[in-house]
Design an enzyme around this catalytic site. Structure first.
Site, PDB file in Angstrom:
ATOM      1  N   HIS A   1      -4.744  13.740  19.109  1.00  0.00           N
ATOM      2  CA  HIS A   1      -5.456  14.597  18.023  1.00  0.00           C
ATOM      3  C   HIS A   1      -5.501  14.409  17.148  1.00  0.00           C
ATOM      4  CE1 HIS A   1      -6.048  19.129  17.567  1.00  0.00           C
ATOM      5  NE2 HIS A   1      -7.013  17.977  16.915  1.00  0.00           N
TER       6      HIS A   1
ATOM      7  N   GLU B   1      -7.258  11.781  15.399  1.00  0.00           N
ATOM      8  CA  GLU B   1      -8.354  12.382  14.587  1.00  0.00           C
ATOM      9  C   GLU B   1      -8.363  12.570  13.721  1.00  0.00           C
ATOM     10  OE1 GLU B   1     -10.564  15.532  14.716  1.00  0.00           O
ATOM     11  OE2 GLU B   1     -10.189  15.313  16.796  1.00  0.00           O
ATOM     12  N   HIS B   2      -7.567  13.738  12.713  1.00  0.00           N
ATOM     13  CA  HIS B   2      -7.351  14.163  11.870  1.00  0.00           C
ATOM     14  C   HIS B   2      -7.019  13.432  10.862  1.00  0.00           C
ATOM     15  CE1 HIS B   2      -6.975  18.670  12.909  1.00  0.00           C
ATOM     16  NE2 HIS B   2      -7.730  18.403  13.980  1.00  0.00           N
TER      17      HIS B   2
ATOM     18  N   GLU C   1      -2.004  17.545   7.294  1.00  0.00           N
ATOM     19  CA  GLU C   1      -2.630  17.536   8.638  1.00  0.00           C
ATOM     20  C   GLU C   1      -1.409  18.138   9.353  1.00  0.00           C
ATOM     21  OE1 GLU C   1      -6.409  17.961   9.371  1.00  0.00           O
ATOM     22  OE2 GLU C   1      -5.240  17.265   7.181  1.00  0.00           O
TER      23      GLU C   1
ATOM     24  N   GLU D   1      -5.084  24.749  13.971  1.00  0.00           N
ATOM     25  CA  GLU D   1      -6.277  24.331  15.213  1.00  0.00           C
ATOM     26  C   GLU D   1      -5.355  25.403  16.035  1.00  0.00           C
ATOM     27  OE1 GLU D   1      -8.929  21.578  16.892  1.00  0.00           O
ATOM     28  OE2 GLU D   1      -8.289  21.237  15.602  1.00  0.00           O
TER      29      GLU D   1
END
Length: 966
Positions: free
Chosen positions: A64, A67-68, A138, A145
């Site tokens: 994940h 992906e960022h 990030e 998140e």
């Protein structure tokens, strides 16, 4: 080496004029090319068959996180955020997500700008730059998140299911990642997260594990050349596809009843069976067959019986996430208070229904009926937005052979009773996991799930216990459904005499007004009907508002058993409470729509209150109001913003207080008053002829207004209600600061709203252009650079024709007062960028917005939503897009700069600003400071309703009947 063009024919809908081609590049990248000469938007989606199941031990969330990181920059485009900026400035949008076995990246853009977007997009998979500085920032974004999800029950229960599975199976993993998993734990083990990230990318991101969809207006040959030139350099390491075979649940994790404490006040029951993945038998559709029956809501169904007993509010059944390796079949039931007291009876009835399916055997007529519905749905499928379509196809490419890339598992074609029986034989007491959530379990648990902190307890049960539950369950009349009378058989298209571009007023009476728009674009056998009941009695007090809500919910409840088949057959309906009454809508195949609508109208005419259903609906609504305090802070801020701006909106706590004292008799007395005076605003479009539309409204008038026992009479012109918006004062900065309603939520939030103007063509396009240019820089600065929070956005806002813009930020890092200051600082930075914008850039942005305006509606529902907003707002500018394009072509840069200077920048003389600040658990000290020492030049709102009463209101576009602006 040339790309390989597959000869396989991709199955497509009969009415689909687009062309498709499968291509395999020399690097083994599989590509689906889609040519649509009529499209206004191009799109692409890259599916990488690497998900969080591949996360290394001790680096949870790495997939994940990657992906960022791929969004930041690349060797070819080293300036940070250049990809997202390019997309945004050319009318597009972009996103990505990570699932268990894949990561998907996707975007759309104005059709003429595809090449530049694809070139930037391809660099994700060729030579991305993942700088050390961006890495730390990030990780914070990923953690933000995760913080956002910590108090969301859907995330909590899903992780609990994973936690209670075999530790050596990837299903057990924590997927999102956090500061702890991506920074603290790796550092403690001497690992460098960035090095591990680069290693993960090098090892796993291989072209042979990727599936690309490109949707464009060019012909297939041109799209192929473009794809070959951009993606040929994606590296192929011939990585073997990942194999996640093995059972995620051992015997230790079966035959368990898990009692969990949710955040919200709810009672939810989830019955789960590990099963053979349906995708292995997708041509036979066993899971679709079983979910259709177990999840049915018609007469004799499991849900119907649970509802009659007063035990259930909703029920759904079906297979979980798709994977070749393993699967779960779920039955999820929202319980009433009484249902929670009878969980054993509910579970018993579920197994009784499964026994009925065993005893009845697989029924070919049911399978054939499902096939007929699915085939009609596939061949007459509405066109969707290209980005959504590309994403859907890319996901299917990982799972299905090329000929079924569009179909997936939606068209079962082979009736296989043995396969259905095989799945049914897995839905047994020995193979089940039962999860029950309720606040009633507080204080009765002894375990804590480690990632989200969910409190829970586990009880093992034996087969004899469950068999006793089945034996003691009520002996109700469970049965298979009857044949579906709503399946359309006439799919012919009506002959439209007049090719009108905009809605026209077809009929007008003292009781109603009918707008009509035949289908001149989509040529599908569908229609759209919307009827707005204007009822002055519906919203004059909190009590009236709650009673109107109860009325609409009970109508839906009464209709459900009859109308469920309509939904199954592709004919959808809804009845909703509005600000000025209530609305009915019907959308879907037109053939039997009139039958459904007539039943809805008859239920309104014959409405009576059933005390047993009143109690269930009241309980459900009470929980909804009470759960408001658990909404995430950014939603609370948006709620308060609307409450401050809308003249007649009642606060949820007042509605909750009123609800507690309501009884069936109150609604029985109220309903005739609600319907006594009403006016119908109607819109009909699609495959429907003018005389049909008129006769439909005439029938409704007959039933509701002209029958001997009819309670309804026309409205007087003075009784037409309108929704009006508070006008903020020029040059004054209002702020409303309040503690978040959930003490456990550490997140704070800000809505910074700048009110600008009432609907005006020239002002509209200035605002729209400003937001188009500022949207991505705002996101990049506030979220990516300053790391204020995962939720950080700039959007337009339209309250009944009053236009403005709003910043929304949710954060654990900084308090709302600081967030507010950073919004103003951003506007200072943006001012410089606006001044420095070249004439060429300005022209490019104008053209991008014009392209957005000229984008054609994709389907009937989208077109109807656009025209209905003009009708419901009372603006009636059906040619709004064309008029705004004319205004845009005349717009000069100096006008936009002047607009910004006068209305938007921090010290603008005509700036009308409202800052709504929600202070979470980490920032309670700061709220005291803000209240005790208000920021200079600001006006604190301490009483919402005194503020509303003290301010002037914008005029409404709506007049009385016959006095509308036309």
């Amino acid at each position: 080496m040339a790309a390989e063009i597959s000869e396989v024919e991709i199955v497509k809908p009969r009415n689909d004029k687009r062309e498709y081609r499968r291509v395999v590049l020399p690097n083994s990248l599989q590509v689906c090319l889609i040519s649509d000469p009529d499209t206004d938007k191009a799109a692409a989606s890259m599916n990488v068959a690497v998900g969080y199941f591949c996360d290394p031990e001790g680096l949870e969330g790495l997939a994940h996180f990657l992906e960022h990181m791929l969004f930041y920059a690349s060797e070819k485009y080293p300036i940070e955020d250049i990809y997202s900026k390019f997309i945004a400035e050319h009318g597009g949008s972009t996103n990505a997500f990570t699932s268990s076995e894949s990561t998907n990246f996707y975007f759309d853009i104005n059709a003429d700008c595809l090449e530049g977007a694809l070139d930037r997009f391809a660099q994700f998979f060729i030579k991305p730059l993942m700088s050390a500085d961006a890495t730390i920032r990030e990780i914070k974004a990923v953690d933000s998140e995760h913080q956002k999800n910590l108090l969301a029950d859907v995330w909590r229960i899903h992780q609990l299911e994973r936690h209670l599975s075999s530790g050596d199976h990837p299903f057990h993993k924590f997927s999102t990642g956090s500061w702890e998993t991506l920074e603290v734990q790796p550092k403690a083990k001497g690992l460098d997260t960035r090095s591990e990230l680069l290693k993960f990318y090098e090892n796993y991101y291989s072209a042979n594990l990727m599936q690309l969809v490109v949707y464009a207006k060019e012909n297939l040959d041109d799209i192929q050349r473009l794809v070959e030139s951009k993606f040929g350099a994606v590296r192929n390491t011939s990585r073997n596809p990942f194999d996640f075979s093995g059972e995620p649940c051992s015997s230790e994790h079966l035959q368990i009843l898990v009692k969990a404490v949710p955040i919200k006040d709810c009672h939810k029951l989830k019955i789960v069976w590990p099963t053979t993945p349906g995708i292995r038998h997708y041509k036979e559709g066993p899971c679709g067959y079983l979910s259709h029956l177990i999840g049915h809501e018609g007469e004799g169904s499991l849900f119907s019986v649970l509802k009659q007993l007063g035990w259930a509010i909703s029920l759904g059944a079906g297979e979980g996430e798709q994977s070749y390796a393993f699967s779960f079949f779920n039955t999820e039931i929202e319980l009433t208070d009484a249902g929670l007291e009878h969980v054993d009876g509910v579970v018993g009835l579920v197994f009784k229904y499964i026994k009925l399916l065993h005893d009845s055997g697989a029924q070919k007529w049911i399978f054939d009926e499902l096939v007929a519905i699915r085939e009609t749905g596939f061949h007459y499928k509405d066109k969707s937005k290209p980005m959504r379509y590309a994403l859907d196809v890319a996901k299917k490419m990982q799972l299905y052979p090329p000929e079924d890339w569009l179909v997936g598992s939606s068209l079962p074609s082979k009736f296989a009773p043995d396969t259905i029986e095989k799945i049914l034989n897995e839905l047994t007491p020995s193979n089940v996991r039962i999860f029950c959530q309720s606040k009633k379990f507080e204080g009765c648990t002894n375990l804590t799930e480690p990632w989200y902190g969910t409190q829970y307890a586990v009880e093992k049960f034996d087969i004899l216990t469950l068999e006793k539950w089945v034996e003691n369950a009520p002996n109700e009349n469970l049965s298979l459904p009857m044949p579906n009378v709503f399946i359309p058989t006439d799919l012919s298209l009506k002959n439209v005499q007049e090719k009108v571009k905009y809605p026209l007023m077809l009929r007008k009476s003292p009781l109603s007004r009918l707008w009509y728009k035949p289908d001149t674009m989509f040529f599908t056998p569908r229609a759209y009907i919307r009827i707005d009941f204007k009822c002055p009695e519906s919203n004059h007090s909190p009590e009236a508002s709650v009673l109107t809500e109860m009325f609409t919910r009970l109508l839906m409840d009464y209709l459900n058993e009859y109308a469920y088949d309509a939904n199954i057959a592709g004919l959808y309906y809804g009845i909703y409470h509005t600000d000025t009454g209530f609305e009915i809508f019907c959308v879907g195949y037109n053939h039997k729509m009139r039958i459904l609508l007539d039943m809805i109208i008859s239920k309104i005419g014959d409405f009576e209150v059933r005390p047993d259903r009143f109690s269930v609906i009241k309980e459900s609504l009470r929980k909804q109001y009470a759960n408001y305090k658990f909404h995430p802070p950014h939603r609370q801020a948006m709620y308060y913003c609307s409450l401050l701006l809308e003249e007649r909106t009642w606060p949820w706590n007042e509605e909750l207080e009123v609800l507690q004292h309501l009884e069936p008799n109150n609604l029985s007395l109220f309903t005739p008053q609600l319907l006594r005076k009403t006016h119908l605003e109607c819109y009909m479009s699609g495959n429907i002829e003018p005389n049909e539309a008129e006769s439909t409204i005439e029938h409704i008038e007959e039933v509701l207004f002209k029958a001997s026992n009819s309670p309804s009479k026309p409205l007087f012109p003075s009784q037409h209600a309108t929704k009006r918006i508070v006008k903020l004062q020029n040059g004054l900065r209002y702020y409303y600061a309040v503690e978040g309603s959930n003490p456990s939520d550490e997140n704070s939030a800000l809505v910074n709203y700048i009110q600008i103007h009432q609907d005006d063509m020239k002002m509209n396009v200035k605002l729209q252009l400003l937001v188009l240019v500022a949207k991505q820089p705002a996101f990049h600065q506030l979220r990516s650079v300053e790391q204020l929070g995962y939720i950080a956005s700039l959007n337009q806002r339209n309250d009944s024709g009053v236009h403005g813009l709003q910043f929304i930020i949710q954060s654990t890092v900084k308090d709302p007062s600081h967030l507010d200051a950073r919004v103003n600082a951003f506007l200072g930075m943006f001012e410089s960028a606006l001044y420095e914008m070249s004439d060429e850039e300005f022209k490019s942005n104008i053209n991008a917005l014009i392209d957005l305006k000229l984008e054609k509606h994709k389907n009937l529902r989208e077109e109807a939503a656009f025209f209905w907003k003009e009708i419901s707002d009372g603006t009636f500018l059906f040619d709004r897009k064309e008029s705004e394009v004319v205004a845009l072509r005349e717009l000069k840069k100096e006008e936009v700069v002047e607009f910004f200077n006068n209305h938007v920048k921090f010290d603008a003389p005509q700036r009308r600003n409202l800052s709504v600040q929600i202070y979470g658990g980490l920032h309670l000290t700061e709220i005291k400071q803000v209240i005790e020492s208000p920021p200079p030049g600001s006006c604190q709102i301490t009483d919402i309703f005194s503020f509303r009463r003290s301010r002037p209101l914008y005029g409404s576009f709506k007049g009385g009947v016959g006095h509308m602006k036309l």
